[in-house]
Design a protein around this motif. Structure first.
Motif, mmCIF file in Angstrom:
data_model
loop_
_atom_site.group_PDB
_atom_site.id
_atom_site.type_symbol
_atom_site.label_atom_id
_atom_site.label_comp_id
_atom_site.label_asym_id
_atom_site.label_seq_id
_atom_site.Cartn_x
_atom_site.Cartn_y
_atom_site.Cartn_z
ATOM 1 N N GLN A 7 8.925 13.198 -28.565
ATOM 2 C CA GLN A 7 8.368 14.483 -28.145
ATOM 3 C C GLN A 7 7.457 14.359 -26.938
ATOM 4 N N ASP A 8 6.827 13.197 -26.771
ATOM 5 C CA ASP A 8 5.959 13.012 -25.609
ATOM 6 C C ASP A 8 5.891 11.533 -25.246
ATOM 7 N N VAL A 9 5.484 11.271 -24.029
ATOM 8 C CA VAL A 9 5.460 9.910 -23.490
ATOM 9 C C VAL A 9 4.421 9.050 -24.193
ATOM 10 N N GLU A 10 3.297 9.638 -24.525
ATOM 11 C CA GLU A 10 2.213 8.873 -25.144
ATOM 12 C C GLU A 10 2.673 8.187 -26.426
ATOM 13 N N GLU A 11 3.515 8.860 -27.181
ATOM 14 C CA GLU A 11 4.037 8.302 -28.431
ATOM 15 C C GLU A 11 4.699 6.943 -28.193
ATOM 16 N N LYS A 39 1.239 10.919 -16.127
ATOM 17 C CA LYS A 39 0.030 10.257 -15.628
ATOM 18 C C LYS A 39 -1.104 10.365 -16.644
ATOM 19 N N GLU A 40 -1.226 11.535 -17.257
ATOM 20 C CA GLU A 40 -2.281 11.749 -18.247
ATOM 21 C C GLU A 40 -2.044 10.898 -19.490
ATOM 22 N N ALA A 41 -0.784 10.793 -19.906
ATOM 23 C CA ALA A 41 -0.457 9.989 -21.093
ATOM 24 C C ALA A 41 -0.776 8.522 -20.852
ATOM 25 N N LEU A 119 12.093 4.001 -21.243
ATOM 26 C CA LEU A 119 12.084 5.418 -21.607
ATOM 27 C C LEU A 119 12.824 6.198 -20.528
ATOM 28 N N ALA A 120 13.841 6.953 -20.918
ATOM 29 C CA ALA A 120 14.640 7.736 -19.975
ATOM 30 C C ALA A 120 14.316 9.216 -20.089
ATOM 31 N N ASP A 154 15.460 2.728 -24.797
ATOM 32 C CA ASP A 154 14.911 2.699 -26.157
ATOM 33 C C ASP A 154 14.447 4.081 -26.588
ATOM 34 N N TYR A 155 14.001 4.868 -25.619
ATOM 35 C CA TYR A 155 13.487 6.209 -25.900
ATOM 36 C C TYR A 155 14.107 7.198 -24.917
ATOM 37 N N VAL A 156 14.255 8.434 -25.350
ATOM 38 C CA VAL A 156 14.714 9.483 -24.444
ATOM 39 C C VAL A 156 13.890 10.740 -24.698
ATOM 40 N N LEU A 157 13.464 11.359 -23.625
ATOM 41 C CA LEU A 157 12.718 12.612 -23.687
ATOM 42 C C LEU A 157 13.552 13.679 -22.987
#
Length: 365
Positions: A7-11, A39-41, A119-120, A154-157
Protein backbone atom coordinates in the motif's frame (compact mmCIF):
# COMPACT_ATOMS: atom_id res chain seq x y z
CA UNK A 1 8.54 -16.07 -6.93
CA UNK A 2 5.86 -13.38 -7.15
CA UNK A 3 5.72 -9.66 -6.49
CA UNK A 4 3.88 -8.69 -3.33
CA UNK A 5 1.48 -5.79 -3.57
CA UNK A 6 1.93 -3.11 -0.96
CA UNK A 7 0.00 0.00 0.00
CA UNK A 8 2.91 2.37 0.56
CA UNK A 9 6.67 2.55 0.10
CA UNK A 10 7.46 2.89 3.79
CA UNK A 11 6.08 -0.59 4.44
CA UNK A 12 8.67 -2.19 2.15
CA UNK A 13 11.58 -0.02 3.35
CA UNK A 14 10.97 -0.89 7.00
CA UNK A 15 10.49 -4.56 6.24
CA UNK A 16 13.91 -4.67 4.55
CA UNK A 17 15.61 -2.31 7.02
CA UNK A 18 16.80 -0.28 4.03
CA UNK A 19 19.63 2.19 4.63
CA UNK A 20 20.47 3.43 1.12
CA UNK A 21 17.84 3.56 -1.63
CA UNK A 22 18.42 3.91 -5.36
CA UNK A 23 15.41 5.46 -7.13
CA UNK A 24 15.45 4.71 -10.86
CA UNK A 25 12.98 7.05 -12.54
CA UNK A 26 12.60 9.43 -15.46
CA UNK A 27 12.46 13.19 -15.02
CA UNK A 28 8.69 13.27 -15.60
CA UNK A 29 8.10 11.14 -12.51
CA UNK A 30 9.45 13.95 -10.37
CA UNK A 31 6.33 15.95 -11.23
CA UNK A 32 4.10 13.29 -9.67
CA UNK A 33 2.70 13.57 -6.16
CA UNK A 34 3.99 10.07 -5.43
CA UNK A 35 7.57 11.27 -5.89
CA UNK A 36 7.17 13.47 -2.82
CA UNK A 37 5.62 10.60 -0.90
CA UNK A 38 8.61 8.39 -1.69
CA UNK A 39 11.05 11.03 -0.45
CA UNK A 40 9.01 11.41 2.73
CA UNK A 41 8.87 7.64 3.27
CA UNK A 42 12.65 7.34 2.89
CA UNK A 43 13.15 10.22 5.33
CA UNK A 44 10.82 8.63 7.90
CA UNK A 45 12.76 5.39 7.90
CA UNK A 46 16.09 7.16 8.35
CA UNK A 47 17.44 5.89 5.04
CA UNK A 48 19.07 8.06 2.38
CA UNK A 49 18.06 8.17 -1.28
CA UNK A 50 20.00 8.56 -4.52
CA UNK A 51 18.18 9.20 -7.78
CA UNK A 52 19.21 7.73 -11.11
CA UNK A 53 17.40 9.32 -14.10
CA UNK A 54 20.29 8.95 -16.58
CA UNK A 55 18.74 6.59 -19.12
CA UNK A 56 16.68 6.83 -22.30
CA UNK A 57 13.70 5.03 -23.87
CA UNK A 58 15.00 1.71 -25.18
CA UNK A 59 17.80 1.98 -22.59
CA UNK A 60 21.41 1.37 -23.54
CA UNK A 61 23.85 -0.98 -21.86
CA UNK A 62 26.02 2.04 -21.04
CA UNK A 63 23.19 3.55 -18.99
CA UNK A 64 22.97 0.41 -16.91
CA UNK A 65 26.76 0.53 -16.38
CA UNK A 66 26.38 4.06 -14.98
CA UNK A 67 23.55 2.90 -12.75
CA UNK A 68 25.66 0.06 -11.37
CA UNK A 69 28.48 2.50 -10.55
CA UNK A 70 26.05 4.79 -8.71
CA UNK A 71 24.56 1.82 -6.83
CA UNK A 72 28.02 0.72 -5.66
CA UNK A 73 29.34 4.20 -4.88
CA UNK A 74 26.30 4.97 -2.71
CA UNK A 75 26.36 1.49 -1.13
CA UNK A 76 22.70 1.01 -1.95
CA UNK A 77 20.75 -1.89 -0.48
CA UNK A 78 17.28 -1.24 -1.95
CA UNK A 79 16.08 -0.30 -5.45
CA UNK A 80 12.86 1.48 -6.44
CA UNK A 81 11.88 1.52 -10.12
CA UNK A 82 9.22 4.08 -10.97
CA UNK A 83 8.16 4.51 -14.58
CA UNK A 84 7.36 2.59 -17.72
CA UNK A 85 9.21 -0.36 -19.19
CA UNK A 86 12.52 1.49 -19.59
CA UNK A 87 12.84 2.38 -15.89
CA UNK A 88 11.92 -1.18 -14.96
CA UNK A 89 14.46 -2.66 -17.38
CA UNK A 90 17.28 -0.44 -16.11
CA UNK A 91 16.48 -1.16 -12.46
CA UNK A 92 16.28 -4.90 -13.05
CA UNK A 93 19.64 -4.93 -14.82
CA UNK A 94 21.26 -2.85 -12.08
CA UNK A 95 20.02 -5.41 -9.58
CA UNK A 96 21.36 -8.32 -11.63
CA UNK A 97 24.71 -6.76 -12.54
CA UNK A 98 25.92 -4.95 -9.43
CA UNK A 99 27.60 -8.01 -7.89
CA UNK A 100 29.35 -9.07 -11.12
CA UNK A 101 32.87 -8.25 -12.29
CA UNK A 102 32.83 -4.57 -13.30
CA UNK A 103 35.84 -5.06 -15.58
CA UNK A 104 34.06 -7.45 -17.91
CA UNK A 105 30.94 -7.13 -20.05
CA UNK A 106 27.99 -7.96 -17.80
CA UNK A 107 26.09 -9.53 -20.69
CA UNK A 108 28.81 -12.16 -21.10
CA UNK A 109 28.86 -13.18 -17.45
CA UNK A 110 26.75 -15.72 -15.64
CA UNK A 111 24.01 -14.16 -13.54
CA UNK A 112 24.30 -14.99 -9.85
CA UNK A 113 21.18 -14.47 -7.75
CA UNK A 114 21.30 -11.70 -5.17
CA UNK A 115 18.76 -10.65 -2.57
CA UNK A 116 18.73 -6.88 -3.15
CA UNK A 117 15.02 -5.95 -2.80
CA UNK A 118 13.34 -4.27 -5.77
CA UNK A 119 10.11 -2.28 -5.59
CA UNK A 120 8.35 -1.61 -8.91
CA UNK A 121 5.93 1.29 -9.42
CA UNK A 122 4.51 1.22 -12.98
CA UNK A 123 3.40 4.54 -14.45
CA UNK A 124 1.69 2.90 -17.44
CA UNK A 125 -0.72 -0.03 -17.64
CA UNK A 126 0.90 -2.16 -20.30
CA UNK A 127 4.31 -3.77 -19.97
CA UNK A 128 3.56 -5.89 -16.90
CA UNK A 129 7.29 -5.62 -16.15
CA UNK A 130 6.47 -5.34 -12.45
CA UNK A 131 5.61 -9.07 -12.54
CA UNK A 132 8.20 -10.55 -14.91
CA UNK A 133 11.74 -11.90 -14.88
CA UNK A 134 12.67 -10.19 -18.14
CA UNK A 135 14.43 -6.95 -19.07
CA UNK A 136 15.48 -5.49 -22.42
CA UNK A 137 18.46 -3.22 -23.05
CA UNK A 138 20.40 -2.29 -26.19
CA UNK A 139 24.07 -3.06 -26.70
CA UNK A 140 25.81 -1.58 -29.75
CA UNK A 141 22.39 -0.95 -31.27
CA UNK A 142 21.18 -4.52 -30.82
CA UNK A 143 18.37 -5.60 -28.55
CA UNK A 144 19.53 -7.79 -25.66
CA UNK A 145 17.05 -9.78 -23.60
CA UNK A 146 18.12 -10.35 -20.01
CA UNK A 147 16.21 -12.75 -17.84
CA UNK A 148 16.55 -14.26 -14.38
CA UNK A 149 14.08 -15.20 -11.68
CA UNK A 150 15.81 -12.97 -9.15
CA UNK A 151 14.92 -9.80 -11.07
CA UNK A 152 11.18 -10.26 -10.53
CA UNK A 153 10.35 -7.28 -8.29
CA UNK A 154 9.82 -8.21 -4.66
CA UNK A 155 7.18 -5.52 -4.20
CA UNK A 156 4.77 -3.73 -6.50
CA UNK A 157 2.80 -0.56 -5.84
CA UNK A 158 -0.12 0.03 -8.23
CA UNK A 159 -1.05 3.72 -8.00
CA UNK A 160 -3.96 4.68 -10.34
CA UNK A 161 -3.23 8.39 -9.93
CA UNK A 162 -0.03 7.93 -11.96
CA UNK A 163 -2.12 7.19 -15.07
CA UNK A 164 -4.02 10.48 -14.92
CA UNK A 165 -1.50 12.33 -17.07
CA UNK A 166 -1.02 9.64 -19.73
CA UNK A 167 -1.47 11.03 -23.26
CA UNK A 168 -4.38 9.46 -25.14
CA UNK A 169 -2.23 7.61 -27.67
CA UNK A 170 0.02 6.15 -24.98
CA UNK A 171 -3.04 5.19 -22.95
CA UNK A 172 -4.45 3.18 -25.85
CA UNK A 173 -1.14 1.63 -26.91
CA UNK A 174 -0.16 0.43 -23.44
CA UNK A 175 -3.60 -1.12 -22.89
CA UNK A 176 -3.20 -3.03 -26.15
CA UNK A 177 0.23 -4.23 -25.05
CA UNK A 178 -1.33 -5.77 -21.95
CA UNK A 179 -4.11 -7.36 -23.97
CA UNK A 180 -1.67 -8.83 -26.51
CA UNK A 181 0.46 -10.19 -23.69
CA UNK A 182 -2.59 -12.04 -22.43
CA UNK A 183 -3.57 -13.39 -25.87
CA UNK A 184 -0.06 -14.54 -26.74
CA UNK A 185 0.53 -16.13 -23.36
CA UNK A 186 -2.74 -18.03 -23.67
CA UNK A 187 -1.83 -19.64 -26.99
CA UNK A 188 1.92 -20.05 -26.34
CA UNK A 189 3.34 -23.56 -26.63
CA UNK A 190 4.75 -22.94 -23.14
CA UNK A 191 1.32 -22.35 -21.60
CA UNK A 192 0.20 -24.19 -18.48
CA UNK A 193 -3.04 -24.28 -16.55
CA UNK A 194 -1.61 -21.58 -14.27
CA UNK A 195 -0.49 -19.29 -17.10
CA UNK A 196 -3.80 -19.67 -18.97
CA UNK A 197 -5.69 -18.78 -15.79
CA UNK A 198 -3.65 -15.57 -15.49
CA UNK A 199 -4.07 -14.81 -19.20
CA UNK A 200 -7.84 -15.37 -19.21
CA UNK A 201 -8.21 -13.22 -16.11
CA UNK A 202 -6.15 -10.44 -17.72
CA UNK A 203 -8.30 -10.51 -20.88
CA UNK A 204 -11.45 -10.22 -18.78
CA UNK A 205 -9.98 -7.40 -16.68
CA UNK A 206 -9.05 -5.40 -19.80
CA UNK A 207 -12.52 -5.85 -21.33
CA UNK A 208 -14.20 -4.98 -18.03
CA UNK A 209 -12.27 -1.78 -17.41
CA UNK A 210 -11.19 -0.41 -20.78
CA UNK A 211 -14.07 2.05 -21.27
CA UNK A 212 -13.60 3.67 -17.86
CA UNK A 213 -9.83 3.58 -18.41
CA UNK A 214 -10.14 5.40 -21.73
CA UNK A 215 -12.30 7.99 -19.96
CA UNK A 216 -9.46 8.41 -17.44
CA UNK A 217 -11.63 7.43 -14.50
CA UNK A 218 -9.89 6.29 -11.31
CA UNK A 219 -11.69 2.96 -11.21
CA UNK A 220 -10.75 2.25 -14.81
CA UNK A 221 -7.12 3.22 -14.22
CA UNK A 222 -6.94 0.93 -11.19
CA UNK A 223 -8.51 -1.92 -13.12
CA UNK A 224 -6.16 -1.53 -16.08
CA UNK A 225 -3.09 -1.43 -13.84
CA UNK A 226 -4.24 -4.71 -12.35
CA UNK A 227 -4.94 -6.18 -15.80
CA UNK A 228 -1.43 -5.32 -17.01
CA UNK A 229 0.09 -6.86 -13.89
CA UNK A 230 -1.98 -10.03 -14.34
CA UNK A 231 -0.91 -10.26 -17.99
CA UNK A 232 2.68 -9.83 -16.82
CA UNK A 233 2.26 -12.81 -14.50
CA UNK A 234 1.10 -14.82 -17.52
CA UNK A 235 4.00 -13.93 -19.84
CA UNK A 236 6.45 -14.42 -16.98
CA UNK A 237 5.56 -18.10 -17.26
CA UNK A 238 5.30 -18.42 -21.05
CA UNK A 239 7.03 -15.49 -22.80
CA UNK A 240 5.42 -13.89 -25.84
CA UNK A 241 4.98 -15.41 -29.31
CA UNK A 242 4.93 -14.31 -32.95
CA UNK A 243 2.82 -11.21 -32.33
CA UNK A 244 5.60 -9.58 -30.36
CA UNK A 245 8.37 -11.10 -32.48
CA UNK A 246 6.84 -9.42 -35.53
CA UNK A 247 6.16 -6.03 -33.98
CA UNK A 248 9.58 -4.65 -33.06
CA UNK A 249 10.66 -3.53 -36.52
CA UNK A 250 7.23 -2.00 -37.15
CA UNK A 251 7.85 0.38 -34.26
CA UNK A 252 11.07 1.74 -35.73
CA UNK A 253 10.04 1.74 -39.41
CA UNK A 254 6.72 3.49 -38.89
CA UNK A 255 7.13 5.31 -35.58
CA UNK A 256 4.50 3.27 -33.75
CA UNK A 257 4.28 2.71 -30.01
CA UNK A 258 5.14 -0.85 -29.04
CA UNK A 259 1.63 -1.86 -27.95
CA UNK A 260 0.12 -0.34 -31.10
CA UNK A 261 2.48 -2.37 -33.31
CA UNK A 262 1.85 -5.56 -31.33
CA UNK A 263 -1.92 -5.12 -31.65
CA UNK A 264 -1.70 -4.88 -35.44
CA UNK A 265 0.41 -8.05 -35.60
CA UNK A 266 -2.03 -9.95 -33.39
CA UNK A 267 -4.95 -8.75 -35.51
CA UNK A 268 -3.39 -10.46 -38.55
CA UNK A 269 -1.89 -13.43 -36.71
CA UNK A 270 -4.87 -14.64 -34.67
CA UNK A 271 -7.32 -15.41 -37.51
CA UNK A 272 -4.51 -16.94 -39.58
CA UNK A 273 -3.72 -19.39 -36.77
CA UNK A 274 -7.34 -20.38 -36.18
CA UNK A 275 -7.62 -21.19 -39.89
CA UNK A 276 -4.32 -23.13 -40.04
CA UNK A 277 -4.38 -25.37 -36.98
CA UNK A 278 -3.14 -28.18 -39.27
CA UNK A 279 0.27 -26.47 -39.08
CA UNK A 280 0.28 -26.89 -35.30
CA UNK A 281 3.74 -27.20 -33.69
CA UNK A 282 2.46 -27.37 -30.11
CA UNK A 283 3.40 -30.88 -28.88
CA UNK A 284 -0.09 -31.19 -27.36
CA UNK A 285 -1.47 -31.46 -30.89
CA UNK A 286 -4.04 -29.90 -33.19
CA UNK A 287 -7.08 -30.98 -31.18
CA UNK A 288 -5.65 -29.27 -28.11
CA UNK A 289 -4.90 -26.15 -30.14
CA UNK A 290 -8.44 -25.95 -31.49
CA UNK A 291 -9.91 -26.34 -27.99
CA UNK A 292 -7.49 -23.72 -26.66
CA UNK A 293 -8.76 -21.18 -29.22
CA UNK A 294 -12.33 -22.02 -28.16
CA UNK A 295 -11.41 -21.49 -24.50
CA UNK A 296 -9.83 -18.14 -25.31
CA UNK A 297 -13.01 -17.14 -27.13
CA UNK A 298 -15.06 -18.04 -24.06
CA UNK A 299 -12.73 -15.93 -21.90
CA UNK A 300 -13.72 -13.01 -24.16
CA UNK A 301 -17.41 -13.78 -23.73
CA UNK A 302 -17.71 -15.25 -27.24
CA UNK A 303 -18.94 -18.60 -28.50
CA UNK A 304 -16.41 -19.18 -31.30
CA UNK A 305 -12.85 -18.16 -32.19
CA UNK A 306 -14.19 -16.31 -35.23
CA UNK A 307 -16.52 -14.29 -33.01
CA UNK A 308 -13.64 -13.51 -30.63
CA UNK A 309 -11.45 -12.29 -33.50
CA UNK A 310 -14.31 -10.06 -34.62
CA UNK A 311 -14.73 -8.64 -31.13
CA UNK A 312 -11.03 -7.81 -31.01
CA UNK A 313 -11.19 -6.13 -34.43
CA UNK A 314 -14.14 -4.00 -33.32
CA UNK A 315 -12.15 -2.92 -30.29
CA UNK A 316 -9.30 -1.79 -32.53
CA UNK A 317 -11.74 0.04 -34.80
CA UNK A 318 -13.20 1.85 -31.80
CA UNK A 319 -9.72 2.96 -30.74
CA UNK A 320 -9.21 4.47 -34.22
CA UNK A 321 -5.44 4.12 -34.25
CA UNK A 322 -3.72 4.80 -37.57
CA UNK A 323 -2.61 1.85 -39.71
CA UNK A 324 0.75 2.19 -41.48
CA UNK A 325 0.96 1.79 -45.24
CA UNK A 326 3.67 -0.13 -47.09
CA UNK A 327 5.83 2.44 -48.84
CA UNK A 328 8.15 0.18 -50.82
CA UNK A 329 8.67 -3.55 -51.26
CA UNK A 330 12.09 -3.63 -49.63
CA UNK A 331 10.42 -2.85 -46.29
CA UNK A 332 8.85 -6.30 -46.37
CA UNK A 333 12.31 -7.86 -46.56
CA UNK A 334 13.46 -5.77 -43.59
CA UNK A 335 10.43 -6.83 -41.59
CA UNK A 336 10.80 -10.53 -42.37
CA UNK A 337 14.49 -10.53 -41.45
CA UNK A 338 13.80 -8.77 -38.16
CA UNK A 339 11.68 -11.58 -36.70
CA UNK A 340 13.47 -13.55 -33.98
CA UNK A 341 13.24 -17.23 -34.98
CA UNK A 342 13.59 -18.35 -31.36
CA UNK A 343 10.44 -16.45 -30.43
CA UNK A 344 8.58 -18.13 -33.29
CA UNK A 345 9.24 -21.44 -31.53
CA UNK A 346 6.81 -20.28 -28.84
CA UNK A 347 4.07 -19.81 -31.45
CA UNK A 348 1.63 -22.74 -31.74
CA UNK A 349 1.32 -22.54 -35.54
CA UNK A 350 4.29 -22.79 -37.91
CA UNK A 351 5.11 -19.55 -39.71
CA UNK A 352 7.31 -19.62 -42.81
CA UNK A 353 8.96 -16.60 -44.42
CA UNK A 354 6.23 -16.66 -47.02
CA UNK A 355 3.60 -16.67 -44.29
CA UNK A 356 5.28 -13.77 -42.50
CA UNK A 357 5.30 -11.76 -45.72
CA UNK A 358 1.59 -12.39 -46.20
CA UNK A 359 0.84 -11.33 -42.63
CA UNK A 360 2.86 -8.15 -43.00
CA UNK A 361 0.98 -7.32 -46.19
CA UNK A 362 -2.29 -7.62 -44.26
CA UNK A 363 -0.93 -5.41 -41.49
CA UNK A 364 0.34 -2.72 -43.87
CA UNK A 365 -2.91 -1.88 -45.55
Amino acid sequence: MKSRKIQDVEEALREQAAESVLLVCGNSFRQQELYGRIKEAVKKTGARMTEFPDFEPNPKYESVEKGVRVFLEQRCDFIIAAGGGSAMDVAKCIKLFWNMDQHQNYLRQEIVENKTPLLAIPTTAGTGSEATRFAVIYYQGNKQSVGHMSCIPDYVLLEPQLLKTLPEYQRKATMLDALCHAFESYWSVNSTEESRAYAAKAVQEVLQHYKAYLENESEGNAGMLQAACTAGQAINLTQTTAGHAMCYKLTTLYGLAHGHAASLCVEALWPYMTEHTGDCIDPRGEAYLQEMFRELARAMGCETPKEAVGKYRRLLEDLALPVPVLREEKELELLKRSVNPDRLKNNPVRLTEETLEGLYRKILK
